[in-house]
Design an enzyme around this catalytic site. Sequence first.
Site, PDB file in Angstrom:
ATOM      1  N   CYS A 137      -4.243   6.218  14.177  1.00  0.00           N
ATOM      2  CA  CYS A 137      -3.748   4.999  13.528  1.00  0.00           C
ATOM      3  C   CYS A 137      -4.690   4.601  12.389  1.00  0.00           C
ATOM      4  CB  CYS A 137      -3.644   3.870  14.550  1.00  0.00           C
ATOM      5  SG  CYS A 137      -3.209   2.272  13.820  1.00  0.00           S
ATOM      6  N   CYS A 189      -6.446   1.285  13.007  1.00  0.00           N
ATOM      7  CA  CYS A 189      -7.541   1.413  13.987  1.00  0.00           C
ATOM      8  C   CYS A 189      -8.773   2.018  13.326  1.00  0.00           C
ATOM      9  CB  CYS A 189      -7.096   2.244  15.184  1.00  0.00           C
ATOM     10  SG  CYS A 189      -5.891   1.401  16.247  1.00  0.00           S
ATOM     11  N   ASP A 225      -3.837  -5.081   0.932  1.00  0.00           N
ATOM     12  CA  ASP A 225      -2.891  -3.979   1.025  1.00  0.00           C
ATOM     13  C   ASP A 225      -3.170  -3.008  -0.132  1.00  0.00           C
ATOM     14  OD1 ASP A 225      -0.387  -2.418   0.663  1.00  0.00           O
ATOM     15  OD2 ASP A 225       0.377  -3.748   2.222  1.00  0.00           O
ATOM     16  N   HIS A 231      -4.949  -2.427  19.517  1.00  0.00           N
ATOM     17  CA  HIS A 231      -3.782  -1.677  19.054  1.00  0.00           C
ATOM     18  C   HIS A 231      -2.537  -2.127  19.818  1.00  0.00           C
ATOM     19  CE1 HIS A 231      -1.638   1.608  17.120  1.00  0.00           C
ATOM     20  NE2 HIS A 231      -0.967   1.667  18.266  1.00  0.00           N
ATOM     21  N   ASN A 253       7.156  -6.522   9.874  1.00  0.00           N
ATOM     22  CA  ASN A 253       8.172  -5.471   9.893  1.00  0.00           C
ATOM     23  C   ASN A 253       8.149  -4.752  11.232  1.00  0.00           C
ATOM     24  OD1 ASN A 253       8.949  -5.847   7.140  1.00  0.00           O
ATOM     25  ND2 ASN A 253       7.083  -4.790   6.535  1.00  0.00           N
ATOM     26  N   HIS A 259       1.142  -5.884  12.459  1.00  0.00           N
ATOM     27  CA  HIS A 259       0.416  -6.511  11.357  1.00  0.00           C
ATOM     28  C   HIS A 259       1.325  -7.493  10.635  1.00  0.00           C
ATOM     29  CE1 HIS A 259       2.327  -2.897   9.665  1.00  0.00           C
ATOM     30  NE2 HIS A 259       2.328  -3.503   8.494  1.00  0.00           N
ATOM     31  N   HIS A 309       2.029  -9.245   6.893  1.00  0.00           N
ATOM     32  CA  HIS A 309       1.802  -9.245   5.458  1.00  0.00           C
ATOM     33  C   HIS A 309       1.706 -10.709   5.017  1.00  0.00           C
ATOM     34  CE1 HIS A 309       2.997  -4.967   4.716  1.00  0.00           C
ATOM     35  NE2 HIS A 309       3.627  -5.170   5.866  1.00  0.00           N
TER      36      HIS A 309
END
Length: 102
Positions: free
Chosen positions: A4, A7, A30, A46, A85, A96, A98
Amino acid sequence: MDDCIFCKIIKGDIKSNIRYEDDNVIAFDDINPKAKVHVLVVPKKHIPDVKSITGDKTQLCKFFESIQKVIQKVELENGYKLCINSGTYQEVPHLHVHLMAD
């Protein structure tokens, strides 16, 4: 999770422009921003996606409390947008948010 990318950022294996960090989250820019300010807020544990959050919801509350701290740190006075998302819309399978603003 070993493969990941988030991670790896959390562990420090991949460098990123860190905007905020506490015991629960890390927030960083980002790499493909969709707005003038585009910060990803990622839980350090995670969690693949929203539907994977089970049991004790205090973790979720702590996550959103940390998001509030990121918003204050980034000083978004004129408003902002939060986006989560999932499924085919989620490029990285690690929960996560945004945080975007112009």
